[in-house]
Design an enzyme around this catalytic site. Structure first.
Site, mmCIF file in Angstrom:
data_model
loop_
_atom_site.group_PDB
_atom_site.id
_atom_site.type_symbol
_atom_site.label_atom_id
_atom_site.label_comp_id
_atom_site.label_asym_id
_atom_site.label_seq_id
_atom_site.Cartn_x
_atom_site.Cartn_y
_atom_site.Cartn_z
ATOM 1 C CB CYS A 76 14.669 -107.521 42.182
ATOM 2 S SG CYS A 76 13.088 -108.467 41.340
ATOM 3 C CE1 TYR A 262 25.571 -138.563 48.839
ATOM 4 C CE2 TYR A 262 26.872 -138.073 50.586
ATOM 5 C CZ TYR A 262 25.798 -138.591 49.908
ATOM 6 O OH TYR A 262 24.889 -139.775 51.495
ATOM 7 C CD GLU A 286 27.264 -138.169 41.221
ATOM 8 O OE1 GLU A 286 26.368 -137.826 41.107
ATOM 9 O OE2 GLU A 286 27.804 -137.658 42.371
ATOM 10 C CG ASP A 329 29.053 -131.224 47.901
ATOM 11 O OD1 ASP A 329 28.187 -130.857 48.789
ATOM 12 O OD2 ASP A 329 29.566 -130.448 47.229
ATOM 13 C CB CYS A 356 23.419 -126.518 49.322
ATOM 14 S SG CYS A 356 22.830 -128.030 49.645
#
Length: 402
Positions: A76, A262, A286, A329, A356
């Site tokens: 890019c 979660y 959740e 999570d 993450c």
């Protein structure tokens, strides 16, 4: 260390090790310099882009004087100093990107959790380009949609984005928008594009659905209908991959109790439900009301799944029983001490932690270690090629097991 600002100053520097966040660590005249657009072992001309005083500053490698063999031309033209801030490692081969991410995970585990462990970051199917199915853009002053520059509010207009699913951004890039509007774009598994505009109108935030709204996704052997702009994995192969690993490690016993914290729309709850069967129970917690509604509809055929809406840290104290396995999570910030303490206090046989952010994962693993849980397995996936992000799945078990 304080003194005159280095902002705009240029100097030649040898690039040191990779650090968490998409940059490398160098040192110059007694200060730490976090350098982007560089690779470990290179010799570059660095220009300081941010200096708030103290012991470190930030810089871009504006010229590479001695490249390493793993350097490539970014696919890019905007993945350069002063360009788009969306990608961190386009100037490295895909293989070296994964090696750099592995080094970061290893360093975070060692520094924050005292865990020495070799890490391999695995590629997901599809290659390093054309994978990003969810993008948030912003309209600049001229109404053109783009992405922000790194650590800046400046909007860099786009003609296209090589890491996005081909064609997904065309409906947004082909027109003008209210300046300052945020534009959420999702391409679902059926190839449908969903666009939502978020803008401020008379001091109030307004959401306007431009196209679509309900996305269809496929994972864990099921079809999912959900809010197109709610949480779902960005990489098309990630949800299925993570569900498979979580299921393999969870091994929830038939008739047992499992927690999915979660839970989102219930991806992992669906896997756990198949393991515990109709005589067992899966508690899915959740905080997102729309996610709970979508999850209840998606898993309506699984009466063993019990949904509890609310923040995990508030719901946990009221849960009854001892779960055999807990799947977590959490968001990027991690579960945090209160949640880890509460989970470990129930004594599950296994904890499967999906993360993450490697720093948040390492901090929470350190807290689990204080309760006698050890890391027994770890897999890492390149679910965000060209960026510094990496997805990890960790298995924790009481230290006495095995």
């Amino acid at each position: 260390m304080t003194g005159e600002s280095w902002l705009g100053r240029t100097f030649e520097v040898e690039v040191g090790p990779v650090a968490h966040g998409g940059h490398c660590v160098s040192r110059f005249e007694g200060r730490v310099v976090f350098v982007r657009h560089a690779l470990p072992g290179e010799f570059v001309l660095a220009e300081v882009t941010e200096d708030k005083g103290g012991s470190f500053c930030r810089a871009d490698a504006v010229r590479v004087l001695r490249p390493v063999p793993q350097r490539v031309e970014p696919p890019c033209p905007l993945a350069v100093p002063g360009g788009c801030g969306g990608c961190d490692w386009q100037h490295a081969t895909p293989e070296f990107q994964r090696e750099l991410k592995a080094r970061v995970v290893e360093e975070q585990l060692r520094r924050l959790a005292g865990i020495e462990r070799a890490v391999e970051v695995e590629a997901l199917p599809g290659g390093p380009l054309g994978w990003r199915s969810r993008v948030r853009l912003v309209a600049g002053r001229d109404g053109r949609a783009g992405l922000r520059a790194h650590r800046s509010h400046r909007v860099v207009p786009l003609e296209d984005c090589p890491i996005s699913v081909p064609g997904a951004l065309e409906p947004v890039l082909s027109r003008r928008w209210r300046p300052g509007s945020e534009l959420e774009v999702t391409r679902d598994a059926e190839g449908h594009t969903h666009v939502r505009e978020l803008s401020m109108v008379r001091g109030k935030r307004r959401a306007r659905q431009i196209s679509g709204g309900v996305a269809v996704q496929h994972a864990a052997g099921r079809d999912w209908k959900l809010d197109a702009h709610g949480f779902w994995q960005v990489h098309p192969a990630a949800a299925d991959t993570l569900a498979a690993v979580a299921g393999e490690w969870a091994r929830a016993p038939r008739g047992g109790l499992a927690w999915d914290l979660y839970a989102g729309v219930g991806l992992f709850a669906s896997v756990l439900a198949a393991q515990v069967g109709l005589q067992g129970e899966v508690v899915a917690v959740e905080s997102g009301r729309r996610a709970v509604t979508d999850g209840e509809a998606a898993l309506a055929d699984l009466p063993q799944v019990r949904w509890l809406p609310g923040q995990v840290e508030r719901v946990l104290p009221g849960l009854e029983g001892r779960p055999s396995v807990v799947v977590l999570d959490p968001p990027r910030a991690g579960a945090g001490r209160a949640v880890v303490d509460a989970v470990a206090g129930r004594g599950p046989e296994r904890v499967v932690y999906v993360a993450c952010d490697p720093a948040a994962l390492a901090r929470d693993l350190g807290t689990f270690a204080g309760h006698g849980y050890r890391l027994t397995a770890l897999r890492a996936f390149d679910a965000f090629p060209m960026t510094h992000h990496v997805e990890c799945v960790a298995l924790l078990e009481p230290a006495g097991n095995g």
